[in-house]
Design a protein around this motif. Structure first.
Motif, short mmCIF file in Angstrom:
data_model
loop_
_atom_site.label_atom_id
_atom_site.label_comp_id
_atom_site.label_asym_id
_atom_site.label_seq_id
_atom_site.Cartn_x
_atom_site.Cartn_y
_atom_site.Cartn_z
N LEU A 41 26.43 -13.20 -107.82
CA LEU A 41 26.89 -14.45 -107.21
C LEU A 41 28.39 -14.32 -106.94
O LEU A 41 29.19 -14.18 -107.85
N ALA A 49 25.37 -20.66 -101.15
CA ALA A 49 25.99 -19.70 -102.05
C ALA A 49 26.12 -18.36 -101.34
O ALA A 49 25.31 -18.01 -100.48
N VAL A 51 26.03 -14.40 -101.96
CA VAL A 51 25.55 -13.42 -102.95
C VAL A 51 25.67 -12.02 -102.37
O VAL A 51 25.74 -11.83 -101.16
#
Length: 201
Positions: A41, A49, A51
């Motif tokens: 992450l 998000a 990643v």
């Protein structure tokens, strides 16, 4: 060394420091900078998000379709069968999704007979609620007129269900209630802070 195929999706976040990621269908809570099953992450932003998987940087959106990384092909996995929703503020299960291809916010409501939304939200996503079957519903504010109709499609992540009954109400609602006309198509269980919906055959 063979790189395992990975699917990564985002089910929720805790501020801008942690994200609940679904990795190969299993929930994992990661802090920024930490790694699980080869997924790191990098950062958490509102509704998405960043990643890193196998040297590639990906953006995954909350409630969006899983991003696939690694080996392609292989006969197609069991995608489109399972929905995972993280618990949100106040203990409610809230997720983004789509109705008839338009983005919406859902809140799971096992006490609602059907998918329910306010009139202004129906208009925003292009639903002709006036063509629905008129009825009435008892609310805390008294009896209100309702309109029942069938939604062409309801989609969360990579799971899509067609022909879902819905109720349009004149009241303003912060979320669209995900009621039993959708939920009854799934077997439902709760694992800690995640609700798992698995599509029935």
């Amino acid at each position: 060394m063979l790189v395992q195929a990975q699917t990564v999706s985002m089910a929720g976040s805790i501020g801008d420091t942690k994200a609940l990621l679904m990795i190969n269908g299993a929930p994992h809570t990661l802090a920024v900078g930490s790694s699980v099953k080869g997924v790191t992450l990098k950062r958490v932003m509102p509704g998405q998000a960043e990643v890193e998987v196998g040297g590639k940087t990906l953006l995954v959106a909350m409630g969006g379709a899983p991003a696939s990384v690694g080996a392609a092909g292989g006969g197609g996995g069991a995608t489109g069968r399972e929905i995972l929703i993280a618990v949100g503020p106040g203990g409610h299960f809230v997720t983004s999704g789509q109705i008839n291809g338009k983005s919406v916010q859902f809140m799971v409501d096992t006490g609602a007979t059907s998918v329910a939304m306010g009139r202004s939200e129906a208009e925003r996503i292009g639903i002709d609620w006036k063509s629905g079957q008129r009825g009435a519903s008892q609310t805390a504010a008294g009896v209100v007129p309702t309109y029942a109709l069938s939604l062409t499609s309801v989609r969360i992540g990579d799971v899509e269900v067609f022909g879902v009954n819905a109720m349009i109400l004149p009241t303003e609602m912060p979320f669209i209630l995900l009621g039993n006309s959708f939920l009854s198509r799934f077997s439902m269980r709760r694992d800690a802070n995640v609700m798992r919906l698995e599509k029935r055959d």
